[in-house]
Design an enzyme around this catalytic site. Structure first.
Site, PDB file in Angstrom:
ATOM      1  N   ASN A  10       0.860  -1.184   0.000  1.00  0.00           N
ATOM      2  CA  ASN A  10       0.000   0.000   0.000  1.00  0.00           C
ATOM      3  C   ASN A  10       0.894   1.231   0.000  1.00  0.00           C
ATOM      4  O   ASN A  10       1.496   1.560   1.012  1.00  0.00           O
ATOM      5  CB  ASN A  10      -0.884  -0.046   1.264  1.00  0.00           C
ATOM      6  CG  ASN A  10      -1.685   1.223   1.472  1.00  0.00           C
ATOM      7  OD1 ASN A  10      -1.775   2.065   0.587  1.00  0.00           O
ATOM      8  ND2 ASN A  10      -2.276   1.365   2.659  1.00  0.00           N
ATOM      9  N   LYS A  12       0.089   4.245  -0.190  1.00  0.00           N
ATOM     10  CA  LYS A  12      -0.565   5.406   0.450  1.00  0.00           C
ATOM     11  C   LYS A  12      -0.390   6.661  -0.422  1.00  0.00           C
ATOM     12  O   LYS A  12      -0.391   6.557  -1.638  1.00  0.00           O
ATOM     13  CB  LYS A  12      -0.010   5.609   1.861  1.00  0.00           C
ATOM     14  CG  LYS A  12      -0.065   4.327   2.692  1.00  0.00           C
ATOM     15  CD  LYS A  12       0.129   4.569   4.152  1.00  0.00           C
ATOM     16  CE  LYS A  12       0.138   3.229   4.875  1.00  0.00           C
ATOM     17  NZ  LYS A  12       0.126   3.364   6.315  1.00  0.00           N
ATOM     18  N   HIS A  96      -9.432   0.766   4.856  1.00  0.00           N
ATOM     19  CA  HIS A  96      -8.159   0.914   5.588  1.00  0.00           C
ATOM     20  C   HIS A  96      -8.406   1.810   6.805  1.00  0.00           C
ATOM     21  O   HIS A  96      -9.213   2.743   6.745  1.00  0.00           O
ATOM     22  CB  HIS A  96      -7.110   1.540   4.660  1.00  0.00           C
ATOM     23  CG  HIS A  96      -5.733   1.518   5.233  1.00  0.00           C
ATOM     24  ND1 HIS A  96      -5.308   2.435   6.167  1.00  0.00           N
ATOM     25  CD2 HIS A  96      -4.697   0.666   5.035  1.00  0.00           C
ATOM     26  CE1 HIS A  96      -4.057   2.151   6.510  1.00  0.00           C
ATOM     27  NE2 HIS A  96      -3.663   1.079   5.836  1.00  0.00           N
ATOM     28  N   GLU A  98      -6.845   4.178   7.979  1.00  0.00           N
ATOM     29  CA  GLU A  98      -6.652   5.625   7.726  1.00  0.00           C
ATOM     30  C   GLU A  98      -7.880   6.218   7.045  1.00  0.00           C
ATOM     31  O   GLU A  98      -8.228   7.376   7.273  1.00  0.00           O
ATOM     32  CB  GLU A  98      -5.376   5.841   6.891  1.00  0.00           C
ATOM     33  CG  GLU A  98      -4.128   5.587   7.743  1.00  0.00           C
ATOM     34  CD  GLU A  98      -2.910   5.109   6.971  1.00  0.00           C
ATOM     35  OE1 GLU A  98      -2.879   5.204   5.732  1.00  0.00           O
ATOM     36  OE2 GLU A  98      -1.967   4.626   7.633  1.00  0.00           O
ATOM     37  N   GLY A 174       2.378   1.851  10.881  1.00  0.00           N
ATOM     38  CA  GLY A 174       3.279   2.994  10.761  1.00  0.00           C
ATOM     39  C   GLY A 174       3.960   3.382  12.058  1.00  0.00           C
ATOM     40  O   GLY A 174       4.568   4.446  12.145  1.00  0.00           O
ATOM     41  N   SER A 214       3.512  -2.565  10.327  1.00  0.00           N
ATOM     42  CA  SER A 214       4.977  -2.538  10.476  1.00  0.00           C
ATOM     43  C   SER A 214       5.653  -3.846  10.073  1.00  0.00           C
ATOM     44  O   SER A 214       6.629  -4.257  10.702  1.00  0.00           O
ATOM     45  CB  SER A 214       5.354  -2.125  11.902  1.00  0.00           C
ATOM     46  OG  SER A 214       4.857  -0.835  12.192  1.00  0.00           O
TER      47      SER A 214
END
Ligand code: PEP
Length: 254
Positions: A10, A12, A96, A98, A174, A214
């Site tokens: 991903n 982003k 997701h 986010e 992240g 991560s």
């Protein structure tokens, strides 16, 4: 039973078109020896067509990160499933954390998007996962079950079988903090059991459940080695061809 490992990246909101072109080329070159691992890269929407030109004749698949559930209309700034499909994408990330956190996505909108994705022949990668507070309150299973049941509401077994589920504990995204292999396995097993209850053995035994949060070359083998962990959704470590291809090679070696 042996399920295919699926590694998705991903990207982003990173990479201009020239940067995307370069990264896609590098990933393609570094993975020509991969035979048994499914690879998906999800660049930003602006780079989908560019990246598609690079990977269309390779075994790397293209995914989008988002779209809007309506087929078309006056929705300024948004993209339809048909549009991302026409850019070459065959997968799409839905829900997701986010998107849930910053753009108000809910289990209901996730459900609508899965429906539209399937109608348009796109394979959804559906993200679920608990916050740190929820984990510390011992309600991870409840939260993740609710997200999965909400996402899958109204879908039959044939539709559910087309999904990839990505379990991504929010506190691990992240942050450099990874779930322990035991924590990941426990939730993945719970998800598979839930799918078994909602559908049948066939869907449960074949559905791909990725871990995300991560994942990097240093922890990929222990996480991917868990029985119910069928791959990874990778954020930070997919932005460099070296680390992404290293994770893919680890998956291939298992
Ligand atoms: C993600 O965004 O899906 C993700 C898992 O990110 P990271 O690997 O950077 O934690």
């Amino acid at each position: 039973m042996a399920r295919l490992k699926v590694i998705a990246g991903n990207w982003k909101m990173f990479k201009t078109n020239s940067e995307a072109l370069q990264l896609a080329n590098q990933i393609k070159m570094k993975t020509t020896d991969i035979k048994n691992t499914k690879m998906i890269i999800c660049p930003p929407a602006t780079a989908l067509a560019v990246v598609n030109e690079v990977i269309k004749d390779s075994v790397v698949s293209l995914g989008a990160q988002n779209f809007y559930w309506e087929q078309e209309g006056a929705y300024t700034g948004d993209l339809s499933a048909g549009m991302i499909k026409s850019s070459g994408a065959t997968y799409v990330i839905i829900g997701h954390s986010e998107r849930r956190q910053y753009f108000g996505e809910t289990d209901e909108t996730v459900n609508k998007k899965i429906n539209t994705a399937l109608e348009n022949g796109l394979n959804p990668i559906v993200c679920v996962g608990e916050s740190l507070e929820e984990r510390e309150s011992n309600i991870t299973d409840k939260i993740v079950s609710k997200q999965i049941s909400g996402a899958l509401k109204g879908f039959n077994a044939a539709a559910a079988a087309k999904l990839i589920i990505a379990y991504e504990p929010i506190w691990a995204i992240g942050t450099g903090k990874t779930a322990t292999p035991e924590q990941a396995q426990e939730v993945h097993k719970m998800i598979r059991d839930l799918i078994r209850n909602l559908y049948d053995d066939d869907v449960a035994d074949n559905i791909i459940i990725q871990y995300g949060g991560s994942v990097k070359p240093e922890n990929a083998d222990i996480l991917l080695g868990q029985e119910d962990v069928d791959g990874a959704l990778v954020g930070g470590a997919c932005l460099k061809a070296d680390s992404f291809s290293e994770i893919i090679h680890i998956a291939e070696s298992l």
